[in-house]
Design an enzyme around this catalytic site. Structure first.
Site, mmCIF file in Angstrom:
data_model
loop_
_atom_site.group_PDB
_atom_site.id
_atom_site.type_symbol
_atom_site.label_atom_id
_atom_site.label_comp_id
_atom_site.label_asym_id
_atom_site.label_seq_id
_atom_site.Cartn_x
_atom_site.Cartn_y
_atom_site.Cartn_z
ATOM 1 N N CYS A 348 -17.681 68.207 -17.347
ATOM 2 C CA CYS A 348 -16.413 68.742 -17.964
ATOM 3 C C CYS A 348 -15.775 67.865 -18.907
ATOM 4 C CB CYS A 348 -15.293 68.749 -16.553
ATOM 5 S SG CYS A 348 -15.826 67.589 -15.322
ATOM 6 N N ARG A 377 -27.149 62.853 -10.780
ATOM 7 C CA ARG A 377 -26.220 62.142 -9.857
ATOM 8 C C ARG A 377 -27.341 61.367 -8.919
ATOM 9 N NH1 ARG A 377 -21.631 66.873 -8.129
ATOM 10 N NH2 ARG A 377 -21.152 67.014 -10.251
ATOM 11 N N GLN A 395 -26.032 73.391 -13.215
ATOM 12 C CA GLN A 395 -24.977 74.214 -12.798
ATOM 13 C C GLN A 395 -24.720 75.453 -13.550
ATOM 14 O OE1 GLN A 395 -22.279 70.679 -12.681
ATOM 15 N NE2 GLN A 395 -21.238 71.546 -11.060
ATOM 16 N N ASP A 397 -22.167 76.210 -15.107
ATOM 17 C CA ASP A 397 -21.021 75.461 -14.852
ATOM 18 C C ASP A 397 -20.036 76.055 -15.900
ATOM 19 O OD1 ASP A 397 -19.001 73.596 -14.342
ATOM 20 O OD2 ASP A 397 -19.840 72.096 -15.410
ATOM 21 N N HIS A 399 -15.739 75.543 -17.745
ATOM 22 C CA HIS A 399 -14.503 75.185 -17.699
ATOM 23 C C HIS A 399 -13.453 76.315 -18.329
ATOM 24 C CE1 HIS A 399 -16.706 71.832 -16.810
ATOM 25 N NE2 HIS A 399 -16.211 71.550 -15.794
ATOM 26 N N LYS A 479 -9.683 71.983 -4.608
ATOM 27 C CA LYS A 479 -10.791 72.989 -5.134
ATOM 28 C C LYS A 479 -10.991 73.992 -3.773
ATOM 29 C CE LYS A 479 -14.502 69.812 -3.357
ATOM 30 N NZ LYS A 479 -15.747 69.560 -3.478
ATOM 31 N N HIS A 525 -12.201 74.236 -13.248
ATOM 32 C CA HIS A 525 -13.742 73.991 -13.087
ATOM 33 C C HIS A 525 -14.296 75.049 -12.316
ATOM 34 C CE1 HIS A 525 -13.123 69.713 -14.285
ATOM 35 N NE2 HIS A 525 -11.912 69.788 -13.780
#
Length: 654
Positions: A348, A377, A395, A397, A399, A479, A525
């Site tokens: 992000c 991570r 991901q 992912d 945004h 979330k 997100h």
RNA sequence: GCCGCAGUAGCUCAGUGGUAGAGCGCACCCUUGGUAAGGGUGAGGCCGGGAGUUCAAUUCUCCCCUGCGGCACCA
């Protein structure tokens, strides 16, 4: 007079207070014998509790869902009693009912062993045979605290101390053994029956807090009868065969090794699944107005300080010093003095940097920025779990940068995308959770109020039922979590949708509104699959390895019966490949029985068997996984049918 | 990270204070067999790593690593 309304609508009157047992007695002898508890105006109560006012009453036996809950609750007590009989000095804490069973947490210096479990189980059986009656007393708060303190039960004393003033303190007796408990309970230990089993030992922190001492947790399962217990144990055994780690090895999809723990070595076959999923989701994003970007893997720690990750998540980031390692074997490799960089734990903040290039107008919004970003991570060792919890993950992912007035539309849009993707994947068992502000967070309360309300409103508008997960939100915003269940019933977050007012502020993202003023965009997100790793793990378990044709790494194996058919088999492979299929050739010197067995075990969805007959007639004998028989098709028919079926679901739609 | 358990051939697992065994898989040979195991021969092991006890350790003890089940964590 007390008027008792029964489930059939009839009313019985009693002279005064009456117990469930009394009511059952008045109805029939057999009911009185079978009764284990009573529901009074919908609340489950002990059979011996007096009912003092008019009420609707339902008496139930142990063969009901409510009865099963009581069996499990009582089994937990029984476990505690057995443990204290056998291991004096062990302190009891709590022992709730959970899915399919129960557990009890004990404080004892010496660890329990699996042999202990057998002994405890035996003792529990003996206590069932002893048929100890249940009795309830209501105690005075300070007496109760003094009593348990004197017994050396400091955890119980602490529990009572923390009960709100005015709360009734119920002490349940099973024979002489007694415990603080809300109740209700079965009338006596005999009613628990013997269809229970202690299944595992584990550690668990007192009150779920890792600053507290670790207790010993004993898990058990309990059922109304032996048949149900056996069915449960069989179900668990079957579920273990669907474990993605086992199937991943057997099907040659991926592996792990200590030199890269928590990171996946994707084998060709496993990566084919990944590629099919990635191509699929990319088509969905393209069609849904997303742009796709690629951002740096390593960024300066200053960048993460600004985003807030450095303060909150530094300990689980992979930090890289910005220096050339020493080549002197006798000197330290690193000086420890250089600036620090970190592998990105998420995408992000980098996306905000792209957003910030140039000046954005309100007309540009929403911007839906996607990235198949590879994040690292440093997860705790104990957290790692096959593909479900890894240290390097990718991901799907994105945004969404938008105006506040666009949140509802964007949320609805995302939920549409989410539901059609999951339908395409054959995943229907999804639980939704709305996770609200955590204790450690950035942003003021007014902002959180606004964010939580916006998300809840959007969800309600979409007509989605969700569970509230208090305090489980991200540090920058609430979330929505989409959870899927694995083979043995553990749930994992797959998709996510998060509303964030904070990062745009911290990273100073803005757009110009219709009055020419600078405004903060809202950031959404979101991920549909979540991570490819976890999602593939869940897919494997969901399908027990028998992937739908479009996701199967090898879609067809062409198996020749005799070497005379080898040339034709090669031709069949070529034709099927031309139809877009992933095809393997099997012309080994093995019998057809053997080949069919082996490819069936390997979960190949289709086997095209060819012998001399097929070769002359230009046909194939097609056997589908899971079917006993086969169908004879011409080569062209087979190529066309399989080719059509192997198309991804979105491309199969008209 | 914490608690408990485990680690023997590619896989599943047996075994012993005197440096190992099975089945499957793999290789080679025979077999050309019509829809879930044809036959034979053979190769393959630092018994997770390190230290200790012992004449001798895969076996016993300790430490470490990894895995498994939970707990905590999960941006």
């Amino acid at each position: 007079m007390v008027a008792i309304t029964l489930p059939d609508g009839s009313v019985r009157e009693f002279d005064g207070a009456v117990t469930g047992a009394g009511i059952a007695e008045s109805l029939s002898k057999s009911l009185a014998k079978k009764a284990v508890a009573v529901k009074v105006d919908g609340v489950v109560c002990d059979l011996f509790s007096p009912i003092k006012t008019d009420a609707s009453v339902e008496i139930f036996s142990r063969d009901t869902p409510e009865g099963l809950d009581l069996i499990r609750h009582d089994a937990a007590h029984l476990l505690a009693q057995a443990v204290q009989d056998l291991y004096p000095g062990t302190q009891v804490t709590i022992g709730p009912v959970i899915t399919d069973g129960f557990y009890y947490d004990f404080a004892r210096d010496e660890p329990f062993s699996s042999d202990d479990l057998k002994k405890i189980e035996k003792r529990m059986m003996a206590l069932v045979d002893a048929d100890l009656p249940t009795r309830k007393e209501v105690w005075n708060r300070s007496d109760a605290i003094a009593h348990f303190t004197k017994m050396g039960e400091s955890y119980k004393a602490e529990l009572i101390t923390d009960l709100p003033e005015g709360e009734e303190i119920n002490i349940y007796y099973h024979g002489e053994w007694h415990d603080l408990c809300l109740g209700p309970h079965l009338p006596s230990t005999r009613h628990i029956g013997k269809a229970f089993k202690l299944i595992k030992l584990a550690g668990a922190y007192w009150r779920g807090d890792n600053r507290n001492p670790m207790l010993q947790r004993i898990y058990g399962t309990a059922w109304a009868n032996e048949k149900d217990l056996k069915a449960y144990l069989t179900r668990i055994e079957e579920a273990e065969k669907r474990d993605h780690r086992k199937l991943g090895r057997e099907m040659d999809l991926f592996h792990f090794q200590p030199e890269a723990q928590g990171s996946v070595f994707w084998h060709a076959k496993g990566y084919l699944i990944w590629r099919a999923l990635e191509a699929y989701i990319r088509r969905q994003l393209d069609a849904d107005g997303y742009i796709e970007v690629k951002t740096p893997q390593i960024l300066d720690s200053k960048f993460w300080e600004q985003s807030g990750h450095w303060a909150k998540f530094r300990e689980s980031m992979f930090v890289v010093p910005d220096e050339i390692p020493s080549t002197d074997d006798d000197a330290p490799v690193l000086s420890g003095k250089s600036d620090l960089l970190a592998l990105k734990p998420m995408n992000c903040p980098a996306h905000v940097q792209i957003f910030k290039q140039g000046i954005k107008s309100y007309r540009d919004l929403p911007i839906r920025m996607a990235e198949f970003g590879c994040c690292h991570r440093n997860e705790a060792h104990g957290a790692l779990h096959g593909l479900m919890r890894v240290r390097q993950m990718t991901q799907d992912d994105a945004h969404i940068f938008c105006r506040e007035d666009q949140i509802t539309d964007e949320t609805r849009r995302f939920l549409d995308l989410f539901s059609h993707v999951y339908a395409d994947m054959g995943m229907t068992d999804i639980s939704y959770k709305l996770a609200t502000r955590p204790d450690t967070r950035v942003g003021d309360d007014a902002t959180w109020d606004r964010a939580e309300k916006a998300l809840a409103d959007a969800l309600t508008a979409a007509g989605l039922e969700f569970e509230l997960a208090e305090g489980e939100g991200a540090f920058y915003g609430p979330k929505l979590e989409f959870h899927l269940t694995d083979a043995i019933g553990r749930t994992w977050q797959a998709g996510t949708y998060q509303l964030d007012y904070v990062l745009p502020e911290r990273l100073d993202a803005s757009y110009v509104d219709d009055k020419g003023a600078r405004q903060r965009p809202v950031m959404l997100h979101r991920a549909v699959f979540g991570t490819f790793e976890r999602f593939i793990g869940l897919l494997i378990e969901h399908y027990a390895g028998r992937m739908p044709l479009w996701l199967a790494p090898v879609q067809v194996v062409v198996a020749a019966i005799t070497s005379e058919a080898d040339d034709y088999a090669r031709e069949v492979v070529t034709t099927l490949k031309a139809a877009g299929l992933r095809v393997d050739l099997d012309i080994r010197n093995e019998k057809i029985n053997y080949k069919v067995r082996e490819h069936s075990h390997a979960k190949v969805p289709a086997i095209a068997v060819v012998g001399a007959r097929e070769a002359t007639e230009r046909k194939v004998s097609l056997r589908r996984l899971g079917s006993q028989g086969q169908s004879i098709l011409t080569l062209d028919e087979a190529a066309q049918a399989l080719g059509a079926e192997a198309a991804p679901p979105d491309l199969r739609r008209d």
